[in-house]
Design a protein around this motif. Structure first.
Motif, PDB file in Angstrom:
ATOM      1  N   THR A  33       0.898  -1.239   0.054  1.00  0.00           N
ATOM      2  CA  THR A  33      -0.027  -0.098  -0.152  1.00  0.00           C
ATOM      3  C   THR A  33       0.878   1.215  -0.084  1.00  0.00           C
ATOM      4  N   HIS A  34       1.863   1.264   0.953  1.00  0.00           N
ATOM      5  CA  HIS A  34       2.611   2.501   0.957  1.00  0.00           C
ATOM      6  C   HIS A  34       3.580   2.535  -0.304  1.00  0.00           C
ATOM      7  N   ARG A  35       3.886   1.505  -0.850  1.00  0.00           N
ATOM      8  CA  ARG A  35       4.867   1.548  -2.070  1.00  0.00           C
ATOM      9  C   ARG A  35       4.090   2.169  -3.251  1.00  0.00           C
ATOM     10  N   LEU A  36       2.905   1.723  -3.328  1.00  0.00           N
ATOM     11  CA  LEU A  36       1.744   2.002  -4.357  1.00  0.00           C
ATOM     12  C   LEU A  36       1.537   3.454  -4.195  1.00  0.00           C
ATOM     13  N   THR A  37       1.150   3.962  -3.118  1.00  0.00           N
ATOM     14  CA  THR A  37       0.805   5.713  -3.100  1.00  0.00           C
ATOM     15  C   THR A  37       2.069   6.200  -3.289  1.00  0.00           C
ATOM     16  N   ILE A  38       3.182   5.981  -2.581  1.00  0.00           N
ATOM     17  CA  ILE A  38       4.369   6.799  -2.649  1.00  0.00           C
ATOM     18  C   ILE A  38       5.070   6.739  -4.220  1.00  0.00           C
ATOM     19  N   ALA A  39       4.932   5.619  -4.711  1.00  0.00           N
ATOM     20  CA  ALA A  39       5.234   5.747  -6.164  1.00  0.00           C
ATOM     21  C   ALA A  39       4.338   6.563  -7.117  1.00  0.00           C
ATOM     22  N   MET A  40       2.988   6.600  -6.856  1.00  0.00           N
ATOM     23  CA  MET A  40       2.044   7.529  -7.668  1.00  0.00           C
ATOM     24  C   MET A  40       2.352   9.051  -7.395  1.00  0.00           C
ATOM     25  N   VAL A  41       2.595   9.275  -6.172  1.00  0.00           N
ATOM     26  CA  VAL A  41       2.915  10.657  -5.765  1.00  0.00           C
ATOM     27  C   VAL A  41       4.330  10.820  -6.588  1.00  0.00           C
ATOM     28  N   GLY A  42       5.152   9.826  -6.462  1.00  0.00           N
ATOM     29  CA  GLY A  42       6.451  10.438  -7.015  1.00  0.00           C
ATOM     30  C   GLY A  42       6.270  10.397  -8.540  1.00  0.00           C
ATOM     31  N   VAL A  43       5.452   9.640  -9.274  1.00  0.00           N
ATOM     32  CA  VAL A  43       5.072  10.021 -10.609  1.00  0.00           C
ATOM     33  C   VAL A  43       4.623  11.451 -10.762  1.00  0.00           C
ATOM     34  N   SER A  44       3.710  11.827 -10.022  1.00  0.00           N
ATOM     35  CA  SER A  44       3.065  13.148  -9.940  1.00  0.00           C
ATOM     36  C   SER A  44       3.949  14.187  -9.981  1.00  0.00           C
ATOM     37  N   LEU A  45       5.194  13.937  -9.125  1.00  0.00           N
ATOM     38  CA  LEU A  45       6.156  15.036  -8.817  1.00  0.00           C
ATOM     39  C   LEU A  45       7.081  15.077  -9.855  1.00  0.00           C
ATOM     40  N   PHE A  46       7.201  13.874 -10.552  1.00  0.00           N
ATOM     41  CA  PHE A  46       8.216  13.739 -11.773  1.00  0.00           C
ATOM     42  C   PHE A  46       7.638  14.575 -13.077  1.00  0.00           C
ATOM     43  N   SER A  47       6.113  14.214 -12.962  1.00  0.00           N
ATOM     44  CA  SER A  47       5.444  14.897 -14.137  1.00  0.00           C
ATOM     45  C   SER A  47       5.471  16.421 -13.825  1.00  0.00           C
ATOM     46  N   ALA A  48       5.095  16.874 -12.764  1.00  0.00           N
ATOM     47  CA  ALA A  48       5.288  18.492 -12.490  1.00  0.00           C
ATOM     48  C   ALA A  48       6.610  18.942 -12.719  1.00  0.00           C
ATOM     49  N   ILE A  49       7.750  18.241 -12.665  1.00  0.00           N
ATOM     50  CA  ILE A  49       9.037  18.727 -12.974  1.00  0.00           C
ATOM     51  C   ILE A  49       9.209  18.906 -14.477  1.00  0.00           C
ATOM     52  N   GLN A  50       8.427  17.699 -15.018  1.00  0.00           N
ATOM     53  CA  GLN A  50       8.614  18.095 -16.613  1.00  0.00           C
ATOM     54  C   GLN A  50       7.784  19.108 -17.128  1.00  0.00           C
ATOM     55  N   ILE A  51       6.878  19.401 -16.634  1.00  0.00           N
ATOM     56  CA  ILE A  51       6.076  20.556 -17.127  1.00  0.00           C
ATOM     57  C   ILE A  51       6.465  21.665 -16.261  1.00  0.00           C
ATOM     58  N   TYR A  52       7.284  21.947 -15.325  1.00  0.00           N
ATOM     59  CA  TYR A  52       7.899  23.093 -14.902  1.00  0.00           C
ATOM     60  C   TYR A  52       9.040  23.489 -16.087  1.00  0.00           C
ATOM     61  N   PHE A  53       9.808  22.569 -16.508  1.00  0.00           N
ATOM     62  CA  PHE A  53      10.712  22.812 -17.582  1.00  0.00           C
ATOM     63  C   PHE A  53      10.204  23.446 -18.964  1.00  0.00           C
ATOM     64  N   ASP A  54       9.030  22.803 -19.285  1.00  0.00           N
ATOM     65  CA  ASP A  54       8.038  23.068 -20.408  1.00  0.00           C
ATOM     66  C   ASP A  54       7.578  24.469 -20.333  1.00  0.00           C
ATOM     67  N   VAL A  55       7.199  24.899 -19.187  1.00  0.00           N
ATOM     68  CA  VAL A  55       6.550  26.311 -19.008  1.00  0.00           C
ATOM     69  C   VAL A  55       7.647  27.079 -18.917  1.00  0.00           C
ATOM     70  N   MET A  56       8.925  26.845 -18.481  1.00  0.00           N
ATOM     71  CA  MET A  56       9.921  27.932 -18.388  1.00  0.00           C
ATOM     72  C   MET A  56      10.443  27.870 -19.813  1.00  0.00           C
ATOM     73  N   ALA A  57      10.004  27.036 -20.778  1.00  0.00           N
ATOM     74  CA  ALA A  57      10.705  27.318 -22.073  1.00  0.00           C
ATOM     75  C   ALA A  57       9.581  28.012 -23.044  1.00  0.00           C
ATOM     76  N   GLY A  58       8.644  28.685 -22.034  1.00  0.00           N
ATOM     77  CA  GLY A  58       7.617  29.592 -22.806  1.00  0.00           C
ATOM     78  C   GLY A  58       6.303  29.079 -23.133  1.00  0.00           C
ATOM     79  N   HIS A  59       6.241  27.879 -22.659  1.00  0.00           N
ATOM     80  CA  HIS A  59       4.825  26.798 -23.501  1.00  0.00           C
ATOM     81  C   HIS A  59       3.883  26.961 -22.087  1.00  0.00           C
ATOM     82  N   THR A  60       2.593  27.363 -22.499  1.00  0.00           N
ATOM     83  CA  THR A  60       1.596  27.349 -21.323  1.00  0.00           C
ATOM     84  C   THR A  60       0.335  26.666 -22.149  1.00  0.00           C
ATOM     85  N   PHE A  61      -0.751  26.401 -21.208  1.00  0.00           N
ATOM     86  CA  PHE A  61      -1.868  25.612 -21.911  1.00  0.00           C
ATOM     87  C   PHE A  61      -2.803  26.073 -21.149  1.00  0.00           C
ATOM     88  N   ASN A  62      -4.082  26.358 -21.882  1.00  0.00           N
ATOM     89  CA  ASN A  62      -5.612  26.535 -21.224  1.00  0.00           C
ATOM     90  C   ASN A  62      -6.620  25.946 -22.348  1.00  0.00           C
TER      91      ASN A  62
END
Length: 693
Positions: A33-62
């Motif tokens: 249970t804790h491995r699953l939930t921690i892994a999923m939040v880790g995926v979310s953080l990793f995805s947020a970091i990827q989005i951060y670099f994309d936004v800093m490159a000038g790309h936004t979405f709405n």
């Protein structure tokens, strides 16, 4: 992977973890249970970091992701707005959530509701991410209510404890008061603008700046009304005066949720919302002044309450209230980037302090009374140093993260010319001394001085057992006496939390102290690194709007000459010396002369009583709102239900029909001469009327 796939992964990964832990937790077992939930939040953080670099490159979405409902000309969408403000919140929420998930492995290891707790905190993470990523008011309201619902579940996690049930109901109901205003504000937005989409509303907000509400005899600007109603929602969610009363009692929940909800996520939702709505608030100086004054009252007067608290978590809870007040003041003076900057720095060092408090509670065998501690430095060195770092960041020590954000708020308020800015400046400056005093009072009583564990413990419980029987006070006393973070089902009623005589505290396992170390790093360096780009590097250029008539950020930019120079300049500033005075005073009072605070308390007993009763807000709420609601329901039950509905409408109409039928029944005798006589009388009456008129 396509960047838009990362947009979906950020909220959906924690949701998947929450569903897995909640539905299949017993089948998966604790470890999986804790491995699953921690892994999923880790995926979310990793995805947020990827989005951060994309936004800093000038790309936004709405844009919309899913159309939920269409009613007439109005469509309700699930959509994302990805810009620099959003990605900042995404990184804060996911990173702190990951630390809390890891910490929970050690903290909740013996709890029967282990899988359920992981499910709740992952669901909370999903709800908060949906809130910050929304591009419309409907989805914002969904996330807003979802975090409120999950916070109810988390605060009342130990549902066998009466104090936990009291606390989660209090949090839920107080937030409903704020949410009522929030919903009215959203309704006005739909009425005025005909849409709930952020972009469409913000594009047309200037055209409605002078619209007046169609209320006879009143002159109310519609935009001002919308902003104040939306901010009332923020007052509930971000625990601003007078809707602050729920947050201290929410410490009844396990410590990990204190760090997650009350440092980095739920309570910052209101701050984020006002910053997102900056194009609307900038057109109403009245609304801005209202925001600023409410924040100033919260910053100062909630800090005073922290001075007398003896529960380690409650001291930090009142600190959270005060710091949220600072953020709100920054919003009121149009320093939105500074408010978000302090939101970010505060999330790290306050999560550090809450988790450090939890580590102390574990080391003290679930005793939370700081009067029973002392000298823990040599027994818990990692908790000690990380707690010191968190405390130094909180009081605004130069070069620590809290210094850069907090000092920027004070300077911004000093430069403002809005109505009420003078009082706000006084409040935030005095609040520096108050913050330093109560923060290091707790620090010195816990980690330094005489070792008091195993000595005063049983006496403090005996005192609490015979305390006042009033409802509000009884709740607080019960909280102090039995507030160890442990399930009542696992602890017998006569069991005393805390160390037994001769027993020593101990450092916590690595899964507990590792998140402390990882949170201590940004608590030190992130302010120094981020201040220039976030405040003066046009970081929020497309996400936050500041009107040309509000020059605070421009003046701050002119005064700024670099992070290092700002720290050096503070050596001659009043806030730093007030902070030093607060630390020195607490050291003198609680390490050298502990008899002085007791003498002051005795001399000014009325002040202490006022603070101990939290300005009597709880008693007023119990009397006015709860008592008024009970009185109104009793009146409606007796008059409305029994007398009006049952007595007059239901039984009354039945009785009337019965009485009429009784009279009519007498006329239906069956005798022909009765009927003939009635006909003659009727004809006589009709002829009389005809001839008369």
């Amino acid at each position: 992977m396509d960047i838009q796939s990362y947009y979906l992964l950020v909220p959906l990964a924690p949701l998947f973890g929450a569903l897995g832990a909640g539905l299949f937790g017993k089948l998966l077992g604790r470890a999986m249970t804790h491995r699953l939930t921690i892994a999923m939040v880790g995926v979310s953080l990793f995805s947020a970091i990827q989005i951060y670099f994309d936004v800093m490159a000038g790309h936004t979405f709405n844009g919309p992701v899913y159309t939920w409902l269409t009613s007439g000309d109005t469509s309700f969408h699930v959509g994302f707005l990805i810009d620099r403000l959003t990605v900042t919140m995404m990184l804060v929420v996911t990173s702190v959530s990951l630390m809390v998930h890891i910490y929970t492995i050690g903290y909740m290891s013996e709890d029967a509701g282990y899988q359920r707790f992981f499910s709740y905190i992952s669901l909370f993470t999903f709800s908060m991410l949906m809130l910050v990523m929304s591009n419309n008011f409907m989805q914002l309201f969904f996330g807003w209510e979802a975090v409120g619902l999950v916070s109810y579940l988390l605060i009342g996690f130990w549902y066998t404890r009466p104090t936990a049930i009291y606390a989660n109901l209090k949090a839920f109901l107080v937030n409903r008061v704020g949410d009522f205003g929030f919903l009215l504000g959203i309704g006005l937005v739909l009425m005025v603008f005909g849409t709930l989409d952020y972009a469409a509303v913000f594009a047309n907000v200037a055209a409605h700046a002078n619209d007046m509400a169609p209320i006879a005899g009143m002159s109310v600007n519609l935009l001002t009304a919308i902003c104040i109603l939306l901010f009332i929602g923020a007052m509930g969610k971000s625990a601003q005066f007078p809707l602050h009363v729920w947050l201290p009692d929410s410490m009844e929940g396990p410590t990990p949720i204190s760090a997650l909800i009350h440092a980095a996520t739920m309570v910052t939702a209101g701050i984020f919302m006002v910053a997102r709505m900056s194009p609307m608030f900038e057109l109403s100086d009245t609304a801005l002044s209202f925001v600023m004054i409410i924040g100033a009252i919260t910053a100062l007067f909630m800090g005073f309450l922290g001075i007398i608290q003896n529960d380690i978590k409650r001291v930090i809870a009142y600190s959270t209230l005060s710091q949220l007040g600072y953020m709100t003041v920054a919003l009121g003076v149009s320093a939105y980037p500074v408010a978000i900057f302090h939101l970010m720095t505060h999330a790290f060092f306050k999560a550090l302090l809450f988790l450090g408090a939890g580590s102390v509670i574990i080391g003290m065998h679930h005793d939370q009374d700081i009067r029973n501690m002392g000298g823990l430095r040599k027994y818990m060195p990692i908790t000690w140093i990380t707690s010191l770092i968190g405390s130094l960041a909180l009081i605004g020590t130069p070069f620590f993260s809290g210094f850069y954000s907090k000092d920027s708020i004070i300077e911004a308020v000093g430069m403002s010319h809005l109505a009420g800015s003078g009082f706000a400046y006084f409040a935030v400056v005095v609040g520096v001394f108050v913050t330093a005093f109560y923060s290091f009072r707790m620090y010195f009583l816990v980690f330094h001085g005489e070792e008091r564990f195993g000595k005063a413990h049983h006496a403090s419980h005996a005192d609490a057992a015979h305390a006042s029987t009033s409802s509000a006070q009884a709740h607080d006393d019960h909280h102090e006496a039995h507030d160890g973070d442990h399930d009542d089902e696992e602890v017998s009623a006569d069991h005393h939390h805390g160390l037994a005589p001769g027993q020593k505290p101990h450092e916590t396992p690595w899964v507990v102290w590792l998140p402390l170390v990882l949170l201590a790093i940004p608590s030190v360096i992130i302010g120094y690194i981020a201040i220039e780009p976030m405040l003066f590097g046009n970081f929020f250029k497309d996400a936050i709007y500041i009107g040309e008539n509000h020059e605070v950020m421009h003046e701050l930019h002119e005064e700024f000459h670099g992070a290092f120079a700002m720290a050096l300049h503070s050596l001659t500033s009043l806030p730093l010396w007030l902070a030093i005075a607060g630390v020195a005073s607490s050291a003198f009072f609680y390490l050298r002369r502990p008899d002085i605070p007791a003498a002051i308390q005795k001399r000014f007993q009325w002040v202490y009583t006022l603070l101990e009763n939290k300005y009597y807000f709880d008693r007023f709420n119990d009397w006015f709102y709860a008592g008024g609601a009970r009185g109104l329901s009793s009146f409606l039950g007796k008059f409305g239900d029994k007398f009006l509905i049952d007595g007059l409408m239901v039984n009354g109409t039945a009785g009337l029909v019965g009485r009429i039928s009784g009279v009519v029944r007498r006329l239906q005798s069956g005798y022909i001469y009765h009927y003939a006589f009635t006909m003659i009388v009727g004809v006589f009456i009709l002829l009389t009327i005809r001839n008369w008129f």
